[in-house]
Design a protein around this motif. Structure first.
Motif, PDB file in Angstrom:
ATOM      1  N   ARG A   1       0.832  -1.203   0.000  1.00 35.91           N
ATOM      2  CA  ARG A   1       0.000   0.000   0.000  1.00 35.91           C
ATOM      3  C   ARG A   1       0.867   1.254   0.000  1.00 35.91           C
ATOM      4  O   ARG A   1       0.572   2.241  -0.678  1.00 35.91           O
ATOM      5  CB  ARG A   1      -0.907  -0.013   1.230  1.00 35.91           C
TER       6      ARG A   1
ATOM      7  N   SER B   1       1.062   4.291  -2.765  1.00 33.60           N
ATOM      8  CA  SER B   1       0.882   5.694  -2.388  1.00 33.60           C
ATOM      9  C   SER B   1       2.038   6.556  -2.864  1.00 33.60           C
ATOM     10  O   SER B   1       1.848   7.677  -3.336  1.00 33.60           O
ATOM     11  CB  SER B   1       0.721   5.814  -0.869  1.00 33.60           C
TER      12      SER B   1
ATOM     13  N   LYS C   1       1.902   7.649  -6.521  1.00 32.30           N
ATOM     14  CA  LYS C   1       0.891   8.618  -6.925  1.00 32.30           C
ATOM     15  C   LYS C   1       1.465  10.024  -6.843  1.00 32.30           C
ATOM     16  O   LYS C   1       2.293  10.325  -5.983  1.00 32.30           O
ATOM     17  CB  LYS C   1      -0.344   8.519  -6.027  1.00 32.30           C
TER      18      LYS C   1
ATOM     19  N   HIS D   1      -4.782  12.070  -7.031  1.00 31.91           N
ATOM     20  CA  HIS D   1      -5.643  11.373  -6.078  1.00 31.91           C
ATOM     21  C   HIS D   1      -7.095  11.640  -6.466  1.00 31.91           C
ATOM     22  O   HIS D   1      -7.711  12.609  -6.016  1.00 31.91           O
ATOM     23  CB  HIS D   1      -5.363  11.846  -4.648  1.00 31.91           C
TER      24      HIS D   1
ATOM     25  N   TYR E   1      -5.459   2.502 -11.408  1.00 31.33           N
ATOM     26  CA  TYR E   1      -4.383   3.125 -10.645  1.00 31.33           C
ATOM     27  C   TYR E   1      -3.907   4.352 -11.425  1.00 31.33           C
ATOM     28  O   TYR E   1      -3.497   4.237 -12.579  1.00 31.33           O
ATOM     29  CB  TYR E   1      -3.197   2.175 -10.472  1.00 31.33           C
TER      30      TYR E   1
END
Length: 563
Positions: free
Chosen positions: A25, A29, A32, A39, A260
């Motif tokens: 995870r 993150s 991104k 987001h 994603y």
């Protein structure tokens, strides 16, 4: 009470799995983009919190607290511009007003030309109209007979000039006149088109669709079908059509749950691609090379001067090659979405230009010879829509107007002309030509001390602003007054057709400098010494808070009404 070996092992396994999931995870993150653009869920929530409010006439001219002398110059310049628009575009404005209430697309684009706080006032005064009636060379003419240099590029369709496409359409219609709109069966032109598209793309098979959005939809669907994986990867800011999975965030009423959105040109993104097992495909829009990780620039978002663009061919090529390597290692389908840029960068598209081969490539826009089209080219094993060993397991995709005879014959004419010496000559020294033109215009703007600069990816340009200001969006109206036609996104994207001669470009450059000079003299680029892009954004944020939560924001002098 002592625990046995088995329970301890289970506890240890649970901790290990939790640590592994947390690590995965965290990697996602980090891949991104840190902005809201990266987001999508947060962006949707934030957009839902922004209330409508608008400036009254006085505040429209002085939202940056300019001194009265500057406000007076702005008012005089604005009213002079409004009078010019009423006179010069009278008939075009009148016809536009007749249909505006019945065309939802027009209502959206008209409201989205400038930041919403200014929109209603500006629309009332500076509506130029949405109609044109003819094109010739590098110009279009409106209903009032105004001849404007075209910088819209018809959203990318117009690559070789409108006369070129009118000829393609006429030849196409003549060839298919006897057949008419017979659908289902193919016109013979499709055989030539398939042959040429295979040569151009370097891929095995072709499917035809009615739009670029549909071609991308089918590419993603086939990737999921053949990999048996769920997720697609798109990059922050990239546009791939308006359907749900490739357009998460603002503008999409439903969340995209199997998408994603990662950071472009990032090692963290490559790490995610190397480690996750649910990624079916990666989508690349080569246009992002001009502004990686940023959305398509539009004047409706020009609340300050933070817009930035810069093309580094070497760096972007290295990124695509790294992406190609990882996708090959992990059996991830690499998709080039060339609907917008296809054939603009090189006769073989972005694959030829960057020297990187994709597994699936989508084309559209210009390829239809002036008519609507979407095309998917791909490797044979990825294009198959059924399984020999499982007859009920199919990947369905059809469309009534796929392979429309008129479109196929216009496309055939386009592909034939793509090989002619006249068209090939337009590609000669293509980057050098447009880089030189961009540099020459920037030199003129700098010499005149105007806070404007252009950046380009070949013949696709965007306008950037070099000092903090609230009114950069006004430039589009000065450009129109000087005889330059822009699309509804304003100065965010200027698209030149390749048939612009030196004299044509010099005429555009003269008009551009004249427009920027007039805007500067009218005071729109005044800014306080202490102003920065950050202080401007904070000011707008305070206004939003004052309207969304009045008790937190305190007294707000601005007019607050419903749209």
């Amino acid at each position: 009470m002592e625990l046995g070996a088995a329970p301890l092992a289970l506890i240890a396994l649970a901790f290990a799995l939790a640590g592994w999931a947390l690590k995965r995870r965290l990697e996602l993150s980090l891949a991104k983009h840190p902005s809201l653009t990266g987001h999508s869920r947060m962006a949707r929530r934030f957009a839902g919190l922004i209330p409508f409010y608008e400036y009254d006439e006085a505040h429209v001219l002085r939202c940056d607290d300019a001194p009265e002398e500057v406000v007076a110059r702005r008012r005089a310049g604005f009213m002079r511009l409004a009078a010019l628009y009423r006179e010069r575009f009278a008939r075009t404005r009148e016809r536009t007003a007749e249909v505006a209430e019945a065309i939802s697309d027009l209502q959206f684009t008209d409201a989205s030309r400038v930041p919403f706080q200014f929109s209603r006032f500006v629309r009332e005064q500076l509506r130029a109209g949405a109609f044109v009636q003819s094109s010739a060379g590098v110009t279009v003419s409106d209903l009032d007979g105004n001849r404007l240099y075209d910088l819209t590029g018809s959203y990318g369709v117009n690559l070789f000039g409108y006369d070129f496409y009118k000829d393609c359409m006429e030849h196409g219609l003549a060839e298919v006149r006897e057949l008419g709109p017979v659908l289902g069966a193919y016109h013979p032109a499709i055989a030539y088109n398939v042959k040429r598209l295979k040569e151009i793309s370097g891929l095995d098979e072709v499917s035809f669709h009615m739009s670029g959005t549909e071609a991308v939809m089918q590419a993603v669907r086939l990737a999921r079908y053949h990999t048996r994986r769920s997720h697609l990867v798109r990059f922050c800011g990239a546009y791939h059509g308006w359907w749900g999975d490739v357009a998460p965030g603002v503008g999409n009423p439903a969340p995209a749950r199997e998408t994603y959105t990662l950071r472009e040109m990032s090692e963290a993104t490559l790490r995610v691609l190397r480690t996750r097992r649910d990624i079916a495909c990666v989508l690349v829009n080569p246009l992002q090379a001009l502004h990686p990780n940023a959305g398509a620039p539009a004047d409706s978002g020009l609340i300050d001067s933070a817009r930035a663009a810069r093309f580094d061919r070497t760096a972007y090529t290295a990124w695509l090659k790294a992406l190609r390597t990882v996708c090959s290692e992990r059996n991830i389908v690499l998709i080039f979405d060339e609907v917008f840029v296809g054939f603009r960068l090189a006769p073989g598209g972005a694959q030829e230009y960057f020297g990187v081969a994709a597994d699936l490539v989508t084309y559209g826009k210009t390829l239809g010879g002036g008519l609507p089209i979407g095309v998917l080219c791909g490797r044979k094993n990825l294009m198959r829509r059924f399984r020999d060993d499982r007859p009920a397991d199919i990947c369905f995709a059809r469309g009534t107007f796929n392979s429309h005879p008129f479109v196929m014959t216009a496309m055939q004419e386009f592909l034939r002309r793509l090989e002619t010496p006249e068209i090939r000559a337009l590609y000669r020294d293509l980057d050098a030509t447009w880089d030189r033109r961009s540099a020459r215009l920037n030199e003129r703007l700098c010499a005149a001390a105007l806070p404007v600069a252009v950046a380009n990816l070949s013949s696709i340009w965007t306008v950037c602003y070099t000092q903090p200001a609230r009114y950069n969006w006004m430039l589009q109206y000065y450009l129109r007054a000087e005889g330059l036609a822009l699309s509804w996104v304003g100065t965010g994207r200027l698209i030149f057709s390749l048939n612009y001669r030196e004299a044509d470009f010099e005429a555009v450059a003269d008009r551009f400098v004249a427009a920027a000079t007039a805007m500067h003299e009218d005071g729109w680029w005044w800014s306080a010494v202490e102003a920065t892009n950050k202080t401007i954004r904070r000011q707008v944020l305070r206004e939003i808070i004052a309207h969304r939560w009045p008790l937190l924001g305190g007294h707000d002098p601005l007019k607050n009404t419903s749209p």
